[in-house]
Write a protein that holds these residues in place. Sequence first.
Motif, short mmCIF file in Angstrom:
data_model
loop_
_atom_site.label_atom_id
_atom_site.label_comp_id
_atom_site.label_asym_id
_atom_site.label_seq_id
_atom_site.Cartn_x
_atom_site.Cartn_y
_atom_site.Cartn_z
N THR A 205 0.83 -1.20 0.00
CA THR A 205 0.00 0.00 0.00
C THR A 205 0.87 1.25 0.00
N GLN B 253 -5.15 9.41 1.62
CA GLN B 253 -5.73 8.15 1.16
C GLN B 253 -4.69 7.04 1.15
N VAL C 178 -3.74 3.66 -0.68
CA VAL C 178 -4.03 3.07 -1.98
C VAL C 178 -3.41 1.68 -2.05
N LYS C 179 -4.25 0.68 -2.33
CA LYS C 179 -3.74 -0.68 -2.51
C LYS C 179 -3.28 -0.88 -3.95
N ASN D 165 -4.29 -2.91 -6.08
CA ASN D 165 -5.41 -3.12 -7.00
C ASN D 165 -6.21 -1.86 -7.25
N THR E 292 -7.74 0.03 -4.93
CA THR E 292 -8.71 0.32 -3.88
C THR E 292 -8.19 1.46 -3.00
N THR F 164 -8.76 3.94 0.42
CA THR F 164 -9.37 4.13 1.73
C THR F 164 -8.87 5.45 2.31
#
Length: 605
Positions: A152, A289, A291-292, A294, A296, A298
């Motif tokens: 991440t 944020q 960020v993964k 993939n 995604t 959060t």
Amino acid sequence: MIGVVRLSHARQSFRTFRRPVAAVALGVLAAGSVVACSSGPDQPKSVAEEFASALTSDDVQAAAALTTDPAAASTAISALIDGLGKDEGTFTVSDATESGDSAGTFTLDAAWKFGEGQDWNYSTQGNASKSGDNWLIQWDPALLAPDLTSSTTLRYTPTTGAPPSVLDAAGQPIMEQQVVTLVNLNSAAVPPVDTAAVAALLSPVAPTITATSLSGDLASANGKPVTAITLRAEDLAPIEERLAAIPGVSLAPQARLLSVDKTLASPTFSGLSDLWQEGQDKSAGWAVQQVKQNGTVTTVAGQDGPVAPNIATTIDRPLQLAAENALAGVTQQAAIVALQPSTGAVLAVAQNAPADAQGPIALTGLYPPGSTFKTVTTSAALQAGVATPDTVLACPGTENIEGRQIPNDDEFDLGSVPLHTAFAKSCNTTMARMAVGLPADALHNAALQFGVGVDYVTPGLTTVTGNVPDANTPAERVESAIGQGTVTATPFGMALVAASIANGTTPAPMLVKGQPGVADQTVAPAPTEVTEQLRVMMRETVTGGTATSLQDIPGLLGKTGTAETEGGPAHGWFVGIKGDLAFAVFIAGADSSSPAVQVAGNFLR
């Protein structure tokens, strides 16, 4: 508001602001060599403080070298700085405990300051251990920020809420944020872009786009991309796949504030767009944020900005459409401005494509107002006691007055007639002779009473009204009296004259409801009896004067105008009042007032 997220490794808090987005995915970077630390009872704290100092200084390699996995640490620290910003984070050690001779723990406090009011503070827990003669930080990405992992990254980004709408007078959206698509052509494409294929797809939307015009644009682009057109979603949809399939063509979507009805194109929309953007800027918030890999996302910190309110305008959509339709067939530059005399509300501002090519002439274009200025001249004469509406005055077809040969239109001769008849029939000779005996500042002051020469600061609206200098000689007064010489006015300014006569005082112009314009000076209105007498004369202009082609329109008051220009055909004007509607029509190079009168009829009917 985005709430504080509490994670297993952290205590967090934040406030508000905004800054540009920065984000980088994790990648593998080479690490520096391990830095040795001498043995001692305070080594967990010492190595942690060295680590914190290196992080604060954005010294990636020095910080990574103090860990058990320099390569992984270097990658993560670099990504953290790229995502949250260089020189934005400060790290300190608030607690450290040694457990035995070869291990210890510490607390790392982080404070990120992204700008005024945009702070993100948190704490993480770390471990240090002794390996041979060296103390090292046990590497864990979560040491840098709560719940950070090797897969991440973190990024800072500004946020905005739902975009507001611009509403018409009825409360319905007239402008909204929409997605448009730029059709870009690669001028360096090999083989060259098939301009014939592109033009075939675009010409139904924009008939002026041809293979020849596109080829010319590409040839002069010097290798830079060329935007052929910007398409709304409904125009793009039927041709999107075929456009995208043409080599050298790329489609770039963008969000823009546009009129809901693409046939609406008022010059007022530019100022409203600026107001809309100001609201969006004020509504900006911020977020950190996670960020993964993939994709995604959060949000782990931040705060939403205040909601941007809708902008309620005074634009009357049916009237705006009527104004635009009335101008559609005019080949010269032409404009219509319509105001509500009782409130100053801007009801419609329209101009045709030739006018658009010159800028917002409806609001800022200065022209001699010709005989429409006789409203001001007559007001000045009535106030000076030079005449009354019933005073009989000469109206010869032409007359040399103070060295100026002043003719009537086609040199019509009325003999001697009352002033109200001379006004309705638009006698230049009568007005010019009457003005000779006026004071030098009479026309200037009378114009100010109707708003011409007054500057207004109006939210969402940039306007000019006009300029009426003092006429210091009789010869200057002769020319100024018939709206020539140094007298100039804008279509907006002459609409304000009509609104002032209709209302009895000049209303403050207003485009956004509840936000009237502020004048740069305070001017006492013309006497009530004068504006009443002008209204009667303007009614006679329609019933028995120069605008009888409009006499079928109930209650219409008006004044025609033809303004001579240097080296070209005369401009045509018409100003009118119908109930609580005041307006001005301007057509450049019309050669007479007749086209303006016809457009006024189309507008009202």
